[in-house]
Design an enzyme around this catalytic site. Sequence first.
Site, short mmCIF file in Angstrom:
data_model
loop_
_atom_site.label_atom_id
_atom_site.label_comp_id
_atom_site.label_asym_id
_atom_site.label_seq_id
_atom_site.Cartn_x
_atom_site.Cartn_y
_atom_site.Cartn_z
N HIS A 75 0.88 -1.18 0.00
CA HIS A 75 0.00 0.00 0.00
C HIS A 75 0.92 1.24 0.00
O HIS A 75 1.78 1.36 -0.85
CB HIS A 75 -0.92 -0.11 1.23
CG HIS A 75 -2.06 0.86 1.31
ND1 HIS A 75 -2.43 1.70 0.29
CD2 HIS A 75 -2.94 1.13 2.32
CE1 HIS A 75 -3.46 2.44 0.66
NE2 HIS A 75 -3.78 2.11 1.90
N HIS B 297 -1.62 -2.33 -9.80
CA HIS B 297 -2.63 -1.78 -8.90
C HIS B 297 -3.82 -2.71 -8.87
O HIS B 297 -4.18 -3.29 -9.89
CB HIS B 297 -3.07 -0.38 -9.36
CG HIS B 297 -3.75 0.38 -8.28
ND1 HIS B 297 -5.09 0.22 -8.00
CD2 HIS B 297 -3.27 1.27 -7.37
CE1 HIS B 297 -5.40 1.00 -6.98
NE2 HIS B 297 -4.32 1.64 -6.57
N ASP C 242 2.78 5.52 -6.51
CA ASP C 242 3.92 5.44 -5.60
C ASP C 242 5.25 5.42 -6.33
O ASP C 242 6.28 5.78 -5.77
CB ASP C 242 3.80 4.20 -4.70
CG ASP C 242 2.72 4.40 -3.66
OD1 ASP C 242 2.64 5.51 -3.13
OD2 ASP C 242 1.96 3.46 -3.39
#
Length: 426
Positions: free
Chosen positions: A266, A307, A364
């Site tokens: 995450h 994802h 990210d």
Amino acid sequence: MSELDKVTLNAGDKAVALPVLKPTLGNDCVDISKLTKETGLFTYDPGFGATASCKSAITYIDGDQGVLLYRGYPIDQLAEKSSFTEVSYLLMNGELPSAAELAKFEDEVTHHTMMHESLKAFLQGFRHDAHPMAMLAASVASMSAFYHDTLDLQDPEQRRLAAIRLIAKMPTLAAAAYRYSIGHPIRYPRNSLGYTERFLHMMFEVPSEELELSPVIAKAMDLLFILHADHEQNASTSTVRLVGSTGANPYASVAAGITALWGPAHGGANEAVLKQLAEIGDAKNVAKAVERAKDKNDPFRLMGFGHRVYKNFDPRAKIIREMTHKVLGELGVNDPLLDVAMKLEEFALKDDYFVERKLYPNVDFYSGIIYKALKIPTEMFTVLFAIGRTPGWVSHWLEQQVDPDARIGRPRQIYTGSPKRDYAKA
Ligand code: CMC
């Protein structure tokens, strides 16, 4: 959207009609809440890939089309035209504020940014090298001890105040955790600055000289906060809701969300991206790393790729990608790790394994690179994600408090242990 009003499930000789719920956007949902009562059956969905846990009017994602809407507004429009405080207001209240409403909101947030002086002593209990995510989670949980007199969850004003406090104090606590870890004095928030500049000031200002903040850095950081502000029922938000479903207070609920965010699958991925880039070390090693990521006998994964929901592209990543290239150019950054990142991006985007599985660089991947270019220490990356995600967490917690369908979250299981047996000494 299907035309079905109900689906029929045949359980042995019993046919059960299950209602189909219609969202304003997105997939219809089969309501299975009466299934167990009618059939004795549970459903199995590890990772909740096909299960809606609540109704929510905050954020909408279409993973196939790469769409992300906050309260109906496309993320690219908000990224271009809005600010993080305005987006926070929008998420919490459902509508964009008028100029006067925004000024009042910003004023209120500004006047709740200071942390209790005792929190400094609390932070000093940590080892100097403690991870700032551990310090942030602990200090946010400790806020319930500092504000226990305003924790009447039946009172809408006390709930709203808790949400404002969390948004306002998160950067102060985050910067304090960082300053403590590097042995620098903790800075107080400056009311004359805007939300993001104030945070950067608390992070980087030293008593010996004035801090000159580059507007490029402040703008990039504000944009990153906007892009991270909410993402519907992701793991950390679901954690906030699960803890909130027990009636726990908002500080405890959000502290749990922070710990869920920390994991490398995450929010911890942005830190993991940088660590992985450092391990790869040189652009010439990228091909080997990509081969390792494709090897099913090797647990190695490319951090910052893939994802759960976006199977086309991550619209946030698209915006940050542009921003990353712009910031690197404007700041004249020259860093070998960034070369590794750019090479990795280039390789993975054309490799069949990644293309077939729709594994695109995610938010990210780029946020790690941009934070590095902005000279943010690696351990702070996930902390920045936490600051950005706070308006989302508090908005979901607020929504849950008035949800007539809300019940304590309590999943079922498929038991795979031993059948009942009698105690006997081994
Ligand atoms: N590198 C190599 N292979 C991958 C990767 C990766 N990063 N991600 C997924 N795969 C493969 C996976 O092995 C599987 O292959 P196969 O179908 O042959 O078995 C296929 O792609 C589908 O993967 P999955 O694990 O079923 O997908 P998931 O939806 O359960 O996991 C994920 C999503 C984000 C956890 C995963 O892609 C991952 O671990 N990525 C790296 C960590 C990361 O960047 N996380 C940040 C997510 S975005 C921001 C946030 O939510 O905080």
